[in-house]
Motif scaffolding. Structure first.
Motif, PDB file in Angstrom:
ATOM      1  N   ARG A 111      -3.581 -50.251  75.078  1.00  0.00           N
ATOM      2  CA  ARG A 111      -3.630 -49.128  74.147  1.00  0.00           C
ATOM      3  C   ARG A 111      -2.445 -48.188  74.358  1.00  0.00           C
ATOM      4  N   PHE A 112      -2.142 -47.856  75.602  1.00  0.00           N
ATOM      5  CA  PHE A 112      -1.035 -46.948  75.894  1.00  0.00           C
ATOM      6  C   PHE A 112       0.297 -47.526  75.412  1.00  0.00           C
ATOM      7  N   THR A 113       0.537 -48.797  75.678  1.00  0.00           N
ATOM      8  CA  THR A 113       1.802 -49.417  75.280  1.00  0.00           C
ATOM      9  C   THR A 113       1.922 -49.484  73.766  1.00  0.00           C
ATOM     10  N   ASP A 114       0.846 -49.834  73.078  1.00  0.00           N
ATOM     11  CA  ASP A 114       0.880 -49.885  71.616  1.00  0.00           C
ATOM     12  C   ASP A 114       1.161 -48.518  71.014  1.00  0.00           C
ATOM     13  N   ILE A 115       0.455 -47.498  71.483  1.00  0.00           N
ATOM     14  CA  ILE A 115       0.654 -46.149  70.938  1.00  0.00           C
ATOM     15  C   ILE A 115       2.087 -45.688  71.194  1.00  0.00           C
ATOM     16  N   THR A 116       2.585 -45.919  72.399  1.00  0.00           N
ATOM     17  CA  THR A 116       3.955 -45.504  72.732  1.00  0.00           C
ATOM     18  C   THR A 116       4.970 -46.246  71.880  1.00  0.00           C
ATOM     19  N   THR A 117       4.824 -47.547  71.747  1.00  0.00           N
ATOM     20  CA  THR A 117       5.780 -48.347  70.971  1.00  0.00           C
ATOM     21  C   THR A 117       5.773 -47.956  69.504  1.00  0.00           C
ATOM     22  N   TYR A 118       4.585 -47.924  68.897  1.00  0.00           N
ATOM     23  CA  TYR A 118       4.497 -47.553  67.481  1.00  0.00           C
ATOM     24  C   TYR A 118       5.003 -46.134  67.260  1.00  0.00           C
ATOM     25  N   GLY A 119       4.654 -45.217  68.146  1.00  0.00           N
ATOM     26  CA  GLY A 119       5.046 -43.820  67.983  1.00  0.00           C
ATOM     27  C   GLY A 119       6.538 -43.604  68.125  1.00  0.00           C
ATOM     28  N   VAL A 120       7.147 -44.184  69.168  1.00  0.00           N
ATOM     29  CA  VAL A 120       8.592 -43.987  69.384  1.00  0.00           C
ATOM     30  C   VAL A 120       9.402 -44.633  68.265  1.00  0.00           C
ATOM     31  N   LEU A 121       9.062 -45.865  67.887  1.00  0.00           N
ATOM     32  CA  LEU A 121       9.800 -46.523  66.808  1.00  0.00           C
ATOM     33  C   LEU A 121       9.601 -45.804  65.476  1.00  0.00           C
ATOM     34  N   GLY A 122       8.373 -45.376  65.184  1.00  0.00           N
ATOM     35  CA  GLY A 122       8.122 -44.645  63.940  1.00  0.00           C
ATOM     36  C   GLY A 122       8.871 -43.335  63.887  1.00  0.00           C
ATOM     37  N   LEU A 123       8.851 -42.588  64.985  1.00  0.00           N
ATOM     38  CA  LEU A 123       9.579 -41.311  65.026  1.00  0.00           C
ATOM     39  C   LEU A 123      11.079 -41.521  64.898  1.00  0.00           C
ATOM     40  N   ALA A 124      11.621 -42.548  65.554  1.00  0.00           N
ATOM     41  CA  ALA A 124      13.061 -42.826  65.449  1.00  0.00           C
ATOM     42  C   ALA A 124      13.446 -43.185  64.020  1.00  0.00           C
ATOM     43  N   ILE A 125      12.652 -43.991  63.347  1.00  0.00           N
ATOM     44  CA  ILE A 125      12.971 -44.372  61.971  1.00  0.00           C
ATOM     45  C   ILE A 125      12.882 -43.162  61.043  1.00  0.00           C
ATOM     46  N   VAL A 126      11.873 -42.317  61.229  1.00  0.00           N
ATOM     47  CA  VAL A 126      11.751 -41.113  60.395  1.00  0.00           C
ATOM     48  C   VAL A 126      12.946 -40.183  60.620  1.00  0.00           C
ATOM     49  N   LEU A 127      13.336 -39.958  61.870  1.00  0.00           N
ATOM     50  CA  LEU A 127      14.474 -39.080  62.146  1.00  0.00           C
ATOM     51  C   LEU A 127      15.772 -39.651  61.586  1.00  0.00           C
ATOM     52  N   LEU A 128      15.973 -40.944  61.727  1.00  0.00           N
ATOM     53  CA  LEU A 128      17.181 -41.547  61.163  1.00  0.00           C
ATOM     54  C   LEU A 128      17.189 -41.482  59.640  1.00  0.00           C
ATOM     55  N   ALA A 129      16.027 -41.634  59.015  1.00  0.00           N
ATOM     56  CA  ALA A 129      15.952 -41.525  57.564  1.00  0.00           C
ATOM     57  C   ALA A 129      16.259 -40.102  57.106  1.00  0.00           C
ATOM     58  N   LEU A 130      15.824 -39.113  57.880  1.00  0.00           N
ATOM     59  CA  LEU A 130      16.103 -37.719  57.519  1.00  0.00           C
ATOM     60  C   LEU A 130      17.571 -37.355  57.724  1.00  0.00           C
ATOM     61  N   MET A 131      18.267 -38.051  58.617  1.00  0.00           N
ATOM     62  CA  MET A 131      19.673 -37.749  58.893  1.00  0.00           C
ATOM     63  C   MET A 131      20.636 -38.624  58.095  1.00  0.00           C
ATOM     64  N   ALA A 132      20.125 -39.521  57.252  1.00  0.00           N
ATOM     65  CA  ALA A 132      20.981 -40.451  56.517  1.00  0.00           C
ATOM     66  C   ALA A 132      21.867 -39.699  55.526  1.00  0.00           C
ATOM     67  N   GLN A 133      23.090 -40.171  55.387  1.00  0.00           N
ATOM     68  CA  GLN A 133      24.056 -39.596  54.458  1.00  0.00           C
ATOM     69  C   GLN A 133      23.865 -40.232  53.093  1.00  0.00           C
ATOM     70  N   PRO A 134      24.217 -39.648  51.999  1.00  0.00           N
ATOM     71  CA  PRO A 134      24.739 -38.293  51.790  1.00  0.00           C
ATOM     72  C   PRO A 134      23.598 -37.281  51.729  1.00  0.00           C
ATOM     73  N   LYS A 135      23.940 -36.035  51.881  1.00  0.00           N
ATOM     74  CA  LYS A 135      23.010 -34.902  51.853  1.00  0.00           C
ATOM     75  C   LYS A 135      21.854 -35.111  52.827  1.00  0.00           C
ATOM     76  N   PRO A 136      22.101 -35.101  54.127  1.00  0.00           N
ATOM     77  CA  PRO A 136      21.003 -35.283  55.079  1.00  0.00           C
ATOM     78  C   PRO A 136      20.009 -34.126  55.015  1.00  0.00           C
ATOM     79  N   LEU A 137      18.738 -34.429  55.173  1.00  0.00           N
ATOM     80  CA  LEU A 137      17.701 -33.399  55.187  1.00  0.00           C
ATOM     81  C   LEU A 137      17.570 -32.775  56.572  1.00  0.00           C
ATOM     82  N   LEU A 138      18.109 -33.439  57.583  1.00  0.00           N
ATOM     83  CA  LEU A 138      18.050 -32.949  58.952  1.00  0.00           C
ATOM     84  C   LEU A 138      19.444 -33.063  59.556  1.00  0.00           C
ATOM     85  N   GLU A 139      19.963 -31.945  60.023  1.00  0.00           N
ATOM     86  CA  GLU A 139      21.276 -31.950  60.659  1.00  0.00           C
ATOM     87  C   GLU A 139      21.128 -31.488  62.093  1.00  0.00           C
ATOM     88  N   ILE A 140      21.652 -32.278  63.008  1.00  0.00           N
ATOM     89  CA  ILE A 140      21.624 -31.928  64.419  1.00  0.00           C
ATOM     90  C   ILE A 140      23.060 -31.620  64.819  1.00  0.00           C
TER      91      ILE A 140
END
Length: 161
Positions: free
Chosen positions: A120-149
């Motif tokens: 359970r711990f490994t599944d939650i960690t894997t799904y959560g980290v990969l999902g969060l990374a994909i969401v953050l990358l989608a928000l930072m995608a060019q042009p006109k990123p919705l999230l700028e770091i």
């Protein structure tokens, strides 16, 4: 020869056998034998992951028993379709959100069927980290990123110049 062995060889049914102690089980010929509680030296099979039971009862149809994995795979499929139809940001956001939904389902539900792959711990960690990374990358995608770091822009300038 013990009496238990004679009865087993004489054709007596296995359910009529007497068990010698609480940790014995019948062997291939139906004779009771002592089994050990130690782990075997060589693994011959894999254990079902924790929470890997059916999400619905055995009398329910197959899609109802595996609805958590079908939900996640369906959302990922819609996200891939949106990405193929040139709605890149929304498609990748949906893919990341589907993985986060998978992590939440794995955390909340006791049995999630085939969504349970590891512990359970490994599944939650894997799904959560990969999902969060994909969401953050989608928000930072060019042009006109919705999230700028800001520090990422500085890091890029140091590596290119």
């Amino acid at each position: 020869m013990p009496a238990d062995d004679t009865r087993a060889e004489s054709g007596q049914r296995p359910e009529d056998l007497t068990v010698r102690d609480p940790v014995s089980a019948p062997d291939a010929q139906g004779r009771p034998r002592r089994v050990t509680r130690r782990f075997p030296l060589f693994t011959r099979d894999t254990a079902r992951p924790e929470g890997g039971g059916r999400a619905a009862g055995g009398d329910a149809p197959a899609p109802a028993r595996q609805w958590p994995i079908l939900l996640v795979v369906g959302l990922v499929g819609i996200g891939l379709l949106l990405t193929a139809l040139d709605v890149f940001r929304w498609g990748t956001l949906l893919i990341g959100a589907a993985l986060l939904v998978g992590a939440a389902l794995r955390w909340v539900l006791p049995d999630v069927g085939m969504l349970a792959v590891r512990s359970r711990f490994t599944d939650i960690t894997t799904y959560g980290v990969l999902g969060l990374a994909i969401v953050l990358l989608a928000l930072m995608a060019q042009p006109k990123p919705l999230l700028e770091i800001p520090f990422l822009k500085d890091t890029l300038h140091f590596t290119v110049s």
